[in-house]
Design an enzyme around this catalytic site. Structure first.
Site, mmCIF file in Angstrom:
data_model
loop_
_atom_site.group_PDB
_atom_site.id
_atom_site.type_symbol
_atom_site.label_atom_id
_atom_site.label_comp_id
_atom_site.label_asym_id
_atom_site.label_seq_id
_atom_site.Cartn_x
_atom_site.Cartn_y
_atom_site.Cartn_z
ATOM 1 C CG ASP A 13 -1.643 1.236 1.483
ATOM 2 O OD1 ASP A 13 -2.355 1.678 0.575
ATOM 3 O OD2 ASP A 13 -1.503 1.806 2.583
ATOM 4 C CG ASP A 15 -1.744 7.699 0.616
ATOM 5 O OD1 ASP A 15 -0.789 8.477 0.483
ATOM 6 O OD2 ASP A 15 -2.643 7.572 -0.226
ATOM 7 C CG ASP A 192 -1.816 1.996 6.517
ATOM 8 O OD1 ASP A 192 -2.437 2.914 7.070
ATOM 9 O OD2 ASP A 192 -1.857 1.815 5.293
#
Length: 252
Positions: A13, A15, A192
């Site tokens: 991922d 961001d 995250d």
């Protein structure tokens, strides 16, 4: 038995995983809200809205701002505002403003998290193909990767406009695995947020959850990734590589 011994590629991922993009995103959101004479949200609040792409970010921002405006006016004894523009149209206008402002502040408002470049470099040197899967609008992705000097590490990049179904749908991850020429179960996905872990599970990919990103204010362990790490370079030993901090100390 090493849980990741069959891994043949790694996807990430963006961001909250590789980059802290909250300062730039929050600035653009607030400038867009201000342009529509709506209350500004601030970075701490915007962080809780990140993760589902720009359209959903705008919907969350507008919903909050309209409610906040109503509360403030009620507190001051003022009558509520009748919005002449339907909410859907306001979201469209807000998105257009956001895109303009984010294009201006994205690079200066985005920073690599610690150990990201070293970790990507070590994985690439091992011969593992690396992919990127983000819900961020595609036009912003390549310039940002170039500005941060990490574009060179990725053989496959999928932005939010490149697929019909964004994470947590498995399609973006399945597409990356296909382009890498490996089975989904051979691709480790590192993220995250619950969207990342849900997408990995749906695609059949093993997953790593990082504790430091943006996850709507909830702990990543609630999403039950296969492994949880506090730092991105913690995944190196699991893939048969020295921890980057140890490598740095050898090089000093």
């Amino acid at each position: 038995m090493n849980k990741f011994e069959d891994i043949r590629g790694v996807a990430f991922d963006l961001d909250g995983t590789l980059v802290d993009s909250a300062p730039g995103l929050a600035a653009a959101v607030d400038m867009a809200l201000y342009a529509l004479e709506l209350p500004v949200a601030g970075e701490e609040r915007v962080i809780t809205w990140i993760g589902n792409g720009a359209d959903v970010l705008m919907e969350r921002a507008l919903t909050w701002a309209r409610q906040e405006r109503a509360t403030l006016r009620k507190t001051m004894g003022k009558p509520p505002v009748d919005d002449d523009i339907p909410a859907e149209e306001q979201v469209r206008i807000l998105r257009k403003l956001f895109d303009r402002y984010y294009g201006e502040v994205a690079e200066e408002g985005t920073f690599l998290f610690p150990h990201v470049a070293d970790t990507l470099g070590a994985l690439q040197a091992k011969g593992l193909p690396l992919g990127l899967v983000t819900n961020k609008p595609t036009p912003f992705v390549a310039p940002l990767l170039e500005a941060l000097d990490i574009a060179k590490y990725f053989s496959v990049v999928i932005g939010g406009d490149d697929v019909q179904n964004k994470k947590p749908h498995p399609d973006p991850l399945l597409l990356v695995a296909e382009r890498m020429g490996i089975a989904p179960q051979q691709m480790l996905f590192v993220g995250d947020s619950r969207n990342d872990i849900q997408a990995a599970k749906a695609a059949g990919c093993p997953s790593v959850g990082l504790t430091y990103g943006y996850n709507y204010g909830e702990a990543i362990d609630l999403s039950q990734p296969d492994v949880i790490y506090q730092s991105i370079n913690d995944l190196l030993p699991a893939l048969g590589l020295p921890h980057s901090e140890n490598q740095e100390s050898k090089n000093d």
